[in-house]
Each structure stands twice: as C-alpha cells, then as structure tokens.
Scaffold this motif. Structure first.
Motif, PDB file in Angstrom:
ATOM      1  N   LEU A 167       0.842  -1.199   0.000  1.00 24.63           N
ATOM      2  CA  LEU A 167       0.000   0.000   0.000  1.00 24.63           C
ATOM      3  C   LEU A 167       0.878   1.251   0.000  1.00 24.63           C
ATOM      4  CD1 LEU A 167      -2.719   1.468   0.254  1.00 24.63           C
ATOM      5  CD2 LEU A 167      -2.585   1.105   2.738  1.00 24.63           C
ATOM      6  N   PHE A 168       1.904   1.262   0.833  1.00 29.36           N
ATOM      7  CA  PHE A 168       2.844   2.383   0.888  1.00 29.36           C
ATOM      8  C   PHE A 168       3.488   2.608  -0.478  1.00 29.36           C
ATOM      9  CE2 PHE A 168       7.489   3.242   2.288  1.00 29.36           C
ATOM     10  CZ  PHE A 168       7.396   4.594   1.948  1.00 29.36           C
ATOM     11  N   ALA A 169       4.026   1.547  -1.077  1.00 23.84           N
ATOM     12  CA  ALA A 169       4.733   1.689  -2.347  1.00 23.84           C
ATOM     13  C   ALA A 169       3.792   2.147  -3.455  1.00 23.84           C
ATOM     14  CB  ALA A 169       5.402   0.370  -2.722  1.00 23.84           C
ATOM     15  N   ARG A 170       2.570   1.603  -3.486  1.00 18.59           N
ATOM     16  CA  ARG A 170       1.639   1.982  -4.554  1.00 18.59           C
ATOM     17  C   ARG A 170       1.096   3.392  -4.339  1.00 18.59           C
ATOM     18  NH1 ARG A 170       0.504  -4.009  -4.806  1.00 18.59           N
ATOM     19  NH2 ARG A 170       1.388  -4.493  -6.868  1.00 18.59           N
ATOM     20  N   ALA A 171       0.932   3.792  -3.083  1.00 21.53           N
ATOM     21  CA  ALA A 171       0.536   5.178  -2.819  1.00 21.53           C
ATOM     22  C   ALA A 171       1.668   6.128  -3.190  1.00 21.53           C
ATOM     23  CB  ALA A 171       0.157   5.347  -1.348  1.00 21.53           C
ATOM     24  N   TYR A 172       2.908   5.656  -3.036  1.00 21.48           N
ATOM     25  CA  TYR A 172       4.067   6.447  -3.457  1.00 21.48           C
ATOM     26  C   TYR A 172       4.128   6.528  -4.984  1.00 21.48           C
ATOM     27  CZ  TYR A 172       9.001   7.643  -4.224  1.00 21.48           C
ATOM     28  OH  TYR A 172      10.181   8.217  -4.659  1.00 21.48           O
ATOM     29  N   GLY A 173       3.698   5.432  -5.664  1.00 21.69           N
ATOM     30  CA  GLY A 173       3.574   5.509  -7.110  1.00 21.69           C
ATOM     31  C   GLY A 173       4.301   4.463  -7.927  1.00 21.69           C
ATOM     32  N   THR A 174       4.631   3.289  -7.335  1.00 19.65           N
ATOM     33  CA  THR A 174       5.360   2.287  -8.112  1.00 19.65           C
ATOM     34  C   THR A 174       4.840   0.883  -7.853  1.00 19.65           C
ATOM     35  OG1 THR A 174       7.565   1.451  -8.667  1.00 19.65           O
ATOM     36  CG2 THR A 174       7.143   1.932  -6.353  1.00 19.65           C
ATOM     37  N   ASN A 175       5.003   0.021  -8.853  1.00 19.83           N
ATOM     38  CA  ASN A 175       4.746  -1.409  -8.708  1.00 19.83           C
ATOM     39  C   ASN A 175       6.054  -2.203  -8.700  1.00 19.83           C
ATOM     40  OD1 ASN A 175       1.889  -1.672  -8.541  1.00 19.83           O
ATOM     41  ND2 ASN A 175       1.712  -1.215 -10.717  1.00 19.83           N
ATOM     42  N   ASN A 176       7.158  -1.558  -8.342  1.00 19.14           N
ATOM     43  CA  ASN A 176       8.446  -2.248  -8.283  1.00 19.14           C
ATOM     44  C   ASN A 176       8.510  -3.106  -7.022  1.00 19.14           C
ATOM     45  OD1 ASN A 176       9.289  -1.078 -10.638  1.00 19.14           O
ATOM     46  ND2 ASN A 176      10.601   0.461  -9.666  1.00 19.14           N
ATOM     47  N   PHE A 177       8.124  -4.388  -7.168  1.00 17.09           N
ATOM     48  CA  PHE A 177       8.097  -5.300  -6.026  1.00 17.09           C
ATOM     49  C   PHE A 177       8.920  -6.551  -6.295  1.00 17.09           C
ATOM     50  CE2 PHE A 177       4.118  -2.964  -5.131  1.00 17.09           C
ATOM     51  CZ  PHE A 177       4.407  -2.574  -3.830  1.00 17.09           C
ATOM     52  N   PRO A 178      10.244  -6.414  -6.438  1.00 22.19           N
ATOM     53  CA  PRO A 178      11.049  -7.635  -6.480  1.00 22.19           C
ATOM     54  C   PRO A 178      10.889  -8.369  -5.155  1.00 22.19           C
ATOM     55  CG  PRO A 178      12.438  -5.731  -6.022  1.00 22.19           C
ATOM     56  CD  PRO A 178      11.060  -5.197  -6.339  1.00 22.19           C
ATOM     57  N   PRO A 553       5.321  -3.893  10.758  1.00 22.73           N
ATOM     58  CA  PRO A 553       4.253  -2.927  10.450  1.00 22.73           C
ATOM     59  C   PRO A 553       4.539  -1.532  10.987  1.00 22.73           C
ATOM     60  CG  PRO A 553       3.290  -5.012  11.134  1.00 22.73           C
ATOM     61  CD  PRO A 553       4.764  -5.116  11.393  1.00 22.73           C
ATOM     62  N   ALA A 554       5.125  -1.443  12.185  1.00 19.64           N
ATOM     63  CA  ALA A 554       5.417  -0.125  12.764  1.00 19.64           C
ATOM     64  C   ALA A 554       6.487   0.599  11.953  1.00 19.64           C
ATOM     65  CB  ALA A 554       5.861  -0.281  14.219  1.00 19.64           C
ATOM     66  N   ILE A 555       7.492  -0.125  11.484  1.00 15.21           N
ATOM     67  CA  ILE A 555       8.554   0.497  10.682  1.00 15.21           C
ATOM     68  C   ILE A 555       7.990   0.978   9.349  1.00 15.21           C
ATOM     69  CG2 ILE A 555      10.734   0.074   9.482  1.00 15.21           C
ATOM     70  CD1 ILE A 555      11.409  -1.938  11.740  1.00 15.21           C
ATOM     71  N   ILE A 556       7.204   0.136   8.703  1.00 14.24           N
ATOM     72  CA  ILE A 556       6.615   0.523   7.416  1.00 14.24           C
ATOM     73  C   ILE A 556       5.706   1.733   7.590  1.00 14.24           C
ATOM     74  CG2 ILE A 556       5.107  -0.232   5.532  1.00 14.24           C
ATOM     75  CD1 ILE A 556       6.070  -3.145   6.316  1.00 14.24           C
ATOM     76  N   ALA A 557       4.886   1.714   8.642  1.00 11.64           N
ATOM     77  CA  ALA A 557       4.006   2.846   8.895  1.00 11.64           C
ATOM     78  C   ALA A 557       4.800   4.118   9.161  1.00 11.64           C
ATOM     79  CB  ALA A 557       3.082   2.533  10.075  1.00 11.64           C
ATOM     80  N   GLY A 558       5.920   3.985   9.887  1.00  9.49           N
ATOM     81  CA  GLY A 558       6.757   5.152  10.157  1.00  9.49           C
ATOM     82  C   GLY A 558       7.352   5.728   8.888  1.00  9.49           C
ATOM     83  N   MET A 559       7.813   4.879   7.986  1.00 10.36           N
ATOM     84  CA  MET A 559       8.347   5.355   6.703  1.00 10.36           C
ATOM     85  C   MET A 559       7.238   6.028   5.895  1.00 10.36           C
ATOM     86  SD  MET A 559      11.056   2.453   5.320  1.00 10.36           S
ATOM     87  CE  MET A 559       9.798   1.192   5.072  1.00 10.36           C
TER      88      MET A 559
END
Length: 774
Positions: A167-178, A553-559
């Motif tokens: 969700l974070f990455a797609r809200a940022y704008g990319t589908n780069n998911f290696p 989850p806390a780290i991802i949410a913080g980023m």
C-alpha cells in the motif's frame, strides 16, 4: 589431516538421534537454553508463533510438539541473547566484517538499534528512528520518478506487514516489487495460473491421508521442510505408493526416524520414506513425465480394445482444452530423446507410469529442483497435464502441490507483493482507498538488478532477506547496489547485504516471530499463509532484547507517514492496531471475510482454491493443456553454444545446517560433510574421467556467452550418488556463477539448478592465507 577428512558418508536415518543432538546444540548456542525450551513448545501452537522457517502446514491435531530440527534452529537463531548494537559496530568496520563468513555474521546476534553507515569511518553508527525516517523521506521525495525506487520483500514478512508495504509503495507511485518469489516459485505461479487459473497448489494437508500415490519431484524435504517427512512416512505406512524423483540420493527421502516416537528412538529403528526412488538428470523431470504420458497413451490404446479406459475422458472433455494437441506432441517425441534427457531407463519410466495408472487419487509435489531451470514453466505444465489425464485435480487425495520455501512467501503474494498485479486487485485497491494505483507493471528481481546497473533504480528498500547474497550473479549485484543513492534494510540479524553499501545505508532493526509485539492498542498478532492456503495467527512469546526494536508494520508505517503524511490514510493508526490492517485486507482481497474473527480458530482458516472446486479462471473457462516440445537441452542457448564434452551441469542447494542464506553451522549431516562448505558433489566416474582425485580442490567456471568471467575457487571434490555429468554445490557460495540473464522462460526465475560449468585445477595463491568463504 588428509584432504578428504571433512567427508564421511552418512549411514543413519533422517531425523532421530542426530536431529535431537543438533537441536540441543542449537539451544545451547543461543545463550538462552532454558528459556528457549519454553519458546520451542510455543512453535506452531494456537497461542504461540508460526515457525519462521518453511511453509509446510500442520495437521489440526492436539500434538504438543509441532517443530522440526530446522525449525528449532531457526527459532534459536532468532531468540538469541547476543546483540549487534552500536558498540559492536564501533569495534568492527564494514571492511573487516566483509572478510568474515556468512556464518560468522549471523551468529553475532540480533540487531537492536537503528544504524546509519558513515563512509568516512567505514563504521555503522547509531541514529534515532526519527532521523532514519527523515532521511528516507527526503530521499524518496527527491526522486524524479517513483519507479526509481524498488521495494524488496522477503517471504518471512507477515500478511499485515506485506499488505501495508505494498500500500505504501503503490501510494508512493510504483509497482516495483522484487521479492523472493521471483527467485524460487515464480515458475509455479506462472505455470499454474496459465494452466488452471490460480497460482496456488490445489492440495490440502488432509489430501495426503487419502492419496493412493504421491509423486515427489525435485525436492529434498529432509533438509528444506523436515515436517513433510512425517506426512510422507504416513503415506507409505498406510500402503500408498510414494515415488521420489531427485537428482541426488538424499537420506531425507530414504529413511526417517521420528524423534517423537519413543520406541523408534529406543530401538534406533527407522521407516522407509518411499516405494520407489529415481535419480533423473538435472532438468530431466519434464522428460520423465513425458515418458510416463507416452506409456499411458500405450496403456489407453490397449484398454480401449477391451472397452476400458485409462484416461478420465469425462474430465478431459468437460474440464480441459488442448489435450489432443498435447497427446500428439507426446506421441511424436522419440524415446531416445526421453531416455537421454531424463537419465532414467525405459523400465523405470514404465514402472512410474504403471503406479500412476493404478492409483485413483494422485498428488504431485515439487520444489525448487523443478522451478529453477530455463524450461521450468514447461516442466510444471507437463506435471499438470499428467494430473489432468486421470482427473487428478479437484478431488479428494489428489492435486498439484508446490511446496513453498519461506513461511509466508505465498501469503505475501496474496497480499499484493506482485510486480505484475491483476486488474481486479488494482481496481479493489482504488475502490477502497480512493486513489488510483500505478497501472504499469513494475520490476522483478532480475529486472531490478538490471535497472540498478543502468542507474534507473536509485533507492533500494528491503523488507527482510539477504538480497546481495541470495540473488544470482552475486558480484554484479553487489557492484550495482554500491551505486544506489540509499539502501534501507529492515532486518533481525546481520548478514552480507548490510555490508554491501550504497552512497547511504540504513539498518532498521525489527522484531522477529518469537518477540512479543506490544503497540499502543496492546499486544498484537500477525498472520501467515502456508503452502496449503491456510491462514493462521502468530504471536511472539519473548520480551524483545531492546526497546529500539520495532515491528515490521510499525517500521513501514513510520516510513509511510514520513513520506506521504496521512495519504491515503492515517498510518500510525495501523501501527497501533493490526486489526485495522486486517479490516483493510478484508475489504480488498477475496477470501478474507471476517478476517479478525476467523484467525481465532485453532489452525486458522482455508482461503479456498478455485481449481480445486473445478472453477477454471482461465480465458476459456477450462484447464489449459499446454503442448511444449521437449527441449533439445536443459541449458539456455548462450550456455549450449559454449558446452563441450567436459562441461558439467551444476545445481545449487542448501546444506542441512542452513536455511536459505542463513548458515547455522558448517556441517551437512545427511551428506556426511563436516566443517566445510566449499565442496562439490560429483559422480566418481566424472572425477576419474576429468583426471582428478577425491578431495582435490578445483575452480568452477560457468559458461555464458557474454564475455564475463564467472568463477569460484577452492571447492573440494566429494564423490556422491549423482548422475554422471551433473554436480552440486552449496549456495550462496556458488551464486556468483549464475548469469543474471540466465533465467526461466516466462518466469525470470534464475536458473540456479542448471548452470553449465567447466572445472579447472585450483592452485592456492602463494604467500597468502586462504580467505574465509563468503
């Protein structure tokens, strides 16, 4: 000491006293032996945590002990009291650490505080979480294009972490998911989706209790998923057939002594794990199955003369498309090609076909011995075709069963960790979160490395894993990563990737499965999905070593909060209460209705499988039967063109003392190796034919027509039961030999199980001390 003192052939069974001894040693090495006995008893229990090892499922019974030897190692490795903190990094420079072995690095203990690399001192230094998030936000906001950032994921990430990560990455704008799926079972996902409309296996755990025959292709459960051994033994004990097809002769597929059976342990007895064991050549499994189907066609023609049938014609007519074309392709495949490529005799193939034909319900399982070849998708299509011939999909005791590696690698893909997301998934994301996710496909692992080399990806964020060591063409990968503007790694333990430094590098220490996860709304649990599409809860039982460790989850949410603010939602609220994450999952992903309630069930809940229900989500609404020609060679053309009569085909594999790139020790009990990892398993006839002797040290040079020299040196020759012309060695030590552009057709999975190799005599450089293997 003689040059082969490190090798003594193993004569005992898998499991048994050897497993108990190894588990006890692992407990003692954790420095928390007494506490970790309690910890182990909570492994895979309803009120405990999911094993951080393999993705094999559990039977829903009242067994008190639900862990294996390698699970014990994984838990004790994580639940250590040793710390890698600011003082550790103050004492050890990155340059010095890079001279140490992988075993040394991860043995040092748990990462306990966020770190930033200082290029001037060549040391990691402690920073605050706010400083780390600020640096990440500044770097991501400064990129010209969101696609300049890649978000890597390890299969140990929980469903909750994976969902908000994507969700974070797609809200940022990319589908780069290696992600690690790209390197292991991507071929399974692609082949199954294109055949039966879903990328997951169709088998449930209980099906093994009803199968008349189980065919095990290209996997070594004794080392890679030992809990599977009990399941396989039960298959044989009740009189069903179990045929194993594995290039190496592995003890974990021959005999098993159950550590939880007192009589067996006291009498030192063991039980067989198969009714037939065949050793095809590397990559020869497609030829094996092709030969079986060729025999079945003969049997079908003979049966028709008597008014009978071998094929399930009703199933074929109602549920498949393309069977006639496939059978025609099989009939025109010459037996000479099948025998040459498979490495089996015609009699062995006939016997296998007879076992299949006489079984009403058949399961076919496979792992990375199948998925890491140039023609892996074609191999899996062939297995699906075999199953479809007798209606062995969608009925009790039958089906396709890819056995995943990491404990939640399948769940991560379910959660949207996918560089090529479906239209339906993106539409569900948009409808629920109110923004349009990027529509173009992103980058997989191979494409990400290529993009980093070309300066098209500038920032690399890793949610777990050991990317630099796990990926193919290791030296090229490391060189590429060094050019990144920022590398961020969310990790539990120190590994090789932390020492592959970009212009800036951050280490963010996270909680593991064994750790209690306490957030603002109380103690949290996460969920995982096993190879059988069962979703269940996992909650840690140990107090974290440091207050500076945070959950994934806390780290991802913080980023995300630092980069995006409250778009498209309040990230901190998700970190406070994982139940809210599960509500979002429920709204976006089919199969998760009443998610928070259903995880309270012992054993979790089943997501379901459309193909098991004979609902084929393919364009035609039927199972697609693919008719591939048998390849002329298992090698890609760029290797074929350089091959000679001295060329050998290498497959990489794990030792029994490792899990993926994590090295628990320097022994490989079942293969008889002690204190060594730079070894090469080779047929004795090849040792003699090439002019070497047992124990000689050699250099391995891979063949690939791109002008790049790829070598690893100092590997000792070990005579082993493996087909002539084939060799095997451990990874990650041999990953530098896998060319980045040598990958599976359709899947991009590295061809780590079929690498063209030439051997050269090794001479240790004069006046130097042999380097510790990296």
């Amino acid at each position: 000491m003689s040059k082969n003192d490190f090798y003594t052939p193993y004569k005992g069974p898998a499991g048994g006293w050897g497993a108990l001894k190894s588990t006890t040693k692992s407990w003692l090495q954790s420095d928390n032996a007494v506490r970790n006995v309690f910890t182990m008893l909570k492994t895979n229990q309803p009120n405990g945590f999911d094993c951080p090892g393999c993705a094999w499922g559990d039977k829903h019974d009242s067994a008190k002990i639900r862990f294996c030897e390698n699970g014990a190692k994984a838990v004790n490795w994580e639940a250590t009291s040793r710390r890698v903190d600011a003082n550790f990094f103050k004492d050890h420079s990155v340059s010095w650490l890079n001279t140490q072995s992988n075993y040394f690095l991860e043995y040092q203990g748990r990462l306990t505080e966020p770190m930033r690399y200082n290029a001037q001192t060549d040391h990691y230094e402690a920073i605050s979480w706010d400083q780390a998030f600020t640096q990440i936000a500044q770097t991501l906001k400064a990129q010209d294009d969101p696609n300049q950032v890649a978000f890597y994921t390890s299969g140990r990430a929980s469903n909750e972490a994976a969902f908000i990560y994507q969700l974070f990455a797609r809200a940022y704008g990319t589908n780069n998911f290696p992600d690690c799926s790209n390197m292991c079972h991507e071929a399974s996902g692609y082949a199954l989706t294109s055949s039966i409309g879903t990328g997951k296996g169709t088998v449930e755990m209980d099906d093994f209790e009803h199968a008349d025959a189980v065919f095990v292709f290209g996997q070594n459960p004794g080392t890679n998923h030992p809990r599977m051994l009990e399941t396989l033994r039960e298959v044989v004990e009740r009189g069903a057939q179990l045929l194993s097809f594995n290039t190496l002769r592995e003890r974990g597929l021959e005999r098993f002594q159950h550590p939880q059976h007192p009589i067996e342990m006291l009498t030192n007895g063991s039980k067989p794990l198969n009714t037939g064991y065949y050793c095809p050549k590397i990559g020869g499994d497609m030829a094996v199955v092709r030969g079986m189907v060729k025999v079945l066609i003969e049997m079908e023609k003979a049966a028709q003369k008597e008014g009978k049938a071998v094929f399930d014609h009703a199933f074929i007519e109602q549920h498949t498309q393309g069977m006639d074309e496939y059978l025609a392709e099989v009939e025109k495949t010459p037996w000479d090609a099948i025998i040459a490529q498979s490495g089996l005799t015609k009699e062995e193939i006939y016997h296998s076909a007879k076992v299949y034909a006489e079984a009403n319900s058949v399961i076919c399982t496979w792992a990375m011995g199948i998925t890491q070849h140039h023609h892996s998708v074609a191999i899996i299509h062939e297995i699906v075709n075999l199953l479809a011939l007798r209606g062995n999909i969608g009925k009790l005791g039958a089906g396709a069963c890819p056995v995943r590696g990491h404990s939640n690698v399948q769940g991560d893909r379910t959660m949207g960790i996918n560089e090529a997301p479906s239209k339906a998934f993106l539409e569900a994301m948009e409808a629920h979160f109110g923004f349009q996710p990027p529509q173009e496909h992103g980058l997989n692992v191979v494409q990400t490395i290529q993009a980093i080399q070309e300066n098209k990806v500038r920032v690399f964020i890793a949610l777990g894993g050991n990317f630099a060591a796990a990926t193919p063409d290791t030296n090229a990968t490391k060189d590429a990563l060094k050019g990144c503007e920022l590398i961020v790694q969310i990790s539990t333990k120190l590994n090789r990737s932390h020492l592959t430094i970009g212009k800036n590098a951050l280490i963010l220490p996270c909680l593991g499965r064994t750790d209690i996860d306490k957030q603002a709304k109380g103690i949290q649990r996460v969920t995982v999905e096993d190879s059988f599409s069962m979703v269940h809860a996992s909650g840690g039982v140990l107090e974290p070593l440091s207050s500076e460790q945070r959950s994934e989850p806390a780290i991802i949410a913080g980023m995300a909060q630092a980069v995006l603010g409250n778009f498209p939602l309040n990230w901190q609220e998700l970190a406070d209460d994982y139940g809210l994450i599960r509500k979002h999952i429920e709204a976006v992903i089919p199969g998760f209705k009443d998610f928070n309630q259903r995880i309270e069930q012992d054993g979790g809940f089943y997501l379901g499988n459309s193909a098991r229900e004979l609902n084929w989500k393919t364009p035609s609404g039927k199972a697609i039967i693919h008719a591939h020609a048998l390849p002329d060679s298992v090698l890609p053309k760029k290797a074929q063109d350089l091959a000679s009569d001295t060329t050998l085909i290498l497959q990489t594999l794990r030792s029994h003392d490792q899990y993926n790139t994590t090295i628990y020790g320097m022994n490989d009990r079942y293969r008889g190796i002690k204190g060594e990892r730079d070894v090469l398993f080779i047929n004795p006839a090849d040792i003699e034919r090439l002019g070497y002797q047992e124990g000689d040290s050699v250099t391995l040079r891979s063949l690939w027509d791109d002008g790049i020299e790829r070598k690893v040196s100092g590997f000792k020759l070990v005579p082993y039961s493996i087909p002539a012309g084939n060799i095997a060695a451990y990874y990650p030590e041999t990953n530098p030999l896998v060319p980045l552009n040598s990958h599976g057709e359709f899947s991009y999975t590295p061809t780590s199980k079929s690498i063209a190799i030439e051997l050269e005599p090794y001479q240790e450089p004069a006046n130097t001390i042999a380097a510790v293997s990296n």
